[in-house]
Design a protein around this motif. Structure first.
Motif, mmCIF file in Angstrom:
data_model
loop_
_atom_site.group_PDB
_atom_site.id
_atom_site.type_symbol
_atom_site.label_atom_id
_atom_site.label_comp_id
_atom_site.label_asym_id
_atom_site.label_seq_id
_atom_site.Cartn_x
_atom_site.Cartn_y
_atom_site.Cartn_z
ATOM 1 N N SER A 218 -3.331 -6.516 4.706
ATOM 2 C CA SER A 218 -2.724 -7.674 4.040
ATOM 3 C C SER A 218 -3.433 -8.965 4.429
ATOM 4 C CB SER A 218 -1.235 -7.772 4.393
ATOM 5 O OG SER A 218 -0.525 -6.638 3.944
ATOM 6 N N ARG B 102 2.344 0.367 10.177
ATOM 7 C CA ARG B 102 2.688 -1.006 9.809
ATOM 8 C C ARG B 102 1.609 -1.990 10.249
ATOM 9 N NH1 ARG B 102 8.819 -2.536 11.025
ATOM 10 N NH2 ARG B 102 8.316 -4.076 9.423
ATOM 11 N N GLU C 299 -0.521 -4.434 7.840
ATOM 12 C CA GLU C 299 -0.595 -5.875 8.096
ATOM 13 C C GLU C 299 -2.045 -6.349 8.183
ATOM 14 O OE1 GLU C 299 1.702 -6.133 11.633
ATOM 15 O OE2 GLU C 299 3.618 -5.840 10.581
#
Length: 254
Positions: free
Chosen positions: A240, A233, A237
């Motif tokens: 992103s 994750r 992130e």
């Protein structure tokens, strides 16, 4: 950054809230009207702001054109690849990147496991859409009506005893994935392969791609793989943030 540039750039988010007159701009910046006017004129000359007939200013068409051009030229694979490599080097497991295109979810990048047991997956090939973690992440971002219509027209092959059996079950899982922000495939496609994944989001918050990490049971158990989910994750992130152009958190800057 020079004070003049900083002030000029500060005007743009103000105008993103809606048109503003000279006085409002000057007040927000904490400067004299003559200084605000000089900054606005410079931005106007470059097409970044536009003066309306009521003398208020709004964002200019050139700004939208630049933003659209930037989005069109973004390559999520190019941005993500170094992050996928770093995750692979840290954990040793197979890492995938996938996108949704024309009713299918396709792998667009893959970093192979360092272990002898390899996954049979290929860049450019569609995933098993009803069980793959990356597919669940991408489809969960659809609006509810679109999500339902898409799920109801799919076939649901019984790859294993853990495969998603029907549209109702798939929709429940997509709703859960949407809420929790991550997905798994624990033996749903192949009994011996487990996978955890996380979404990659654009500046608007929509899911533009999904990444996953997979490993066979002979290398790590499902429980051991799930312990690596926070790392997956965090990688998603980071991708992103870079893809959307977000300002890095100063606490994470090295």
């Amino acid at each position: 950054m020079s004070q003049t540039v900083d002030r000029a750039l500060s005007i743009l988010p103000l105008l993103a809230e809606g048109p503003a007159d000279l006085g409002q701009v000057a007040e927000r910046l904490g400067v004299h009207k003559s200084t605000a006017l000089r900054l606005l004129r410079t931005l106007h000359e470059h097409g970044l702001v536009f003066r309306q007939s009521d003398q208020r200013y709004r964002l200019g068409a050139r700004l939208f054109a630049l933003a659209q051009e930037a989005v069109e030229n973004l390559d999520v694979r190019e941005i993500a690849h170094p992050h996928l490599l770093a995750l692979n080097e840290k954990c040793g497991h197979t890492v995938h990147l996938a996108v949704y295109e024309e009713q299918e979810v396709l792998y667009i990048d893959k970093v192979e496991s360092r272990y002898p047991v390899r996954m049979y997956s290929r860049i450019g090939k569609p995933v098993a859409i009803t069980v793959a973690a990356v597919a669940k992440l991408l489809l969960s971002d659809f609006p509810e009506a679109e999500r339902r219509a898409f799920a109801e027209k799919l076939d649901y092959p019984a790859y294993t005893s853990r495969s998603t059996p029907n549209a109702a079950a798939f929709l429940r899982e997509l709703a859960q994935v949407r809420e929790q922000g991550w997905a798994t495939d624990l033996g749903g496609h192949e009994e011996s392969i487990n996978c955890v994944g996380a979404p990659i989001r654009g500046a608007d918050g929509r899911v533009v791609a999904a990444m996953s990490m997979s490993a066979p049971n002979v290398v790590v158990t499902a429980e051991e793989l799930l312990k690596l989910l926070p790392l997956v994750r965090r990688t998603a992130e980071a991708i992103s943030r870079e893809y959307s152009g977000a300002v890095p958190d100063a606490r994470n800057a090295l």
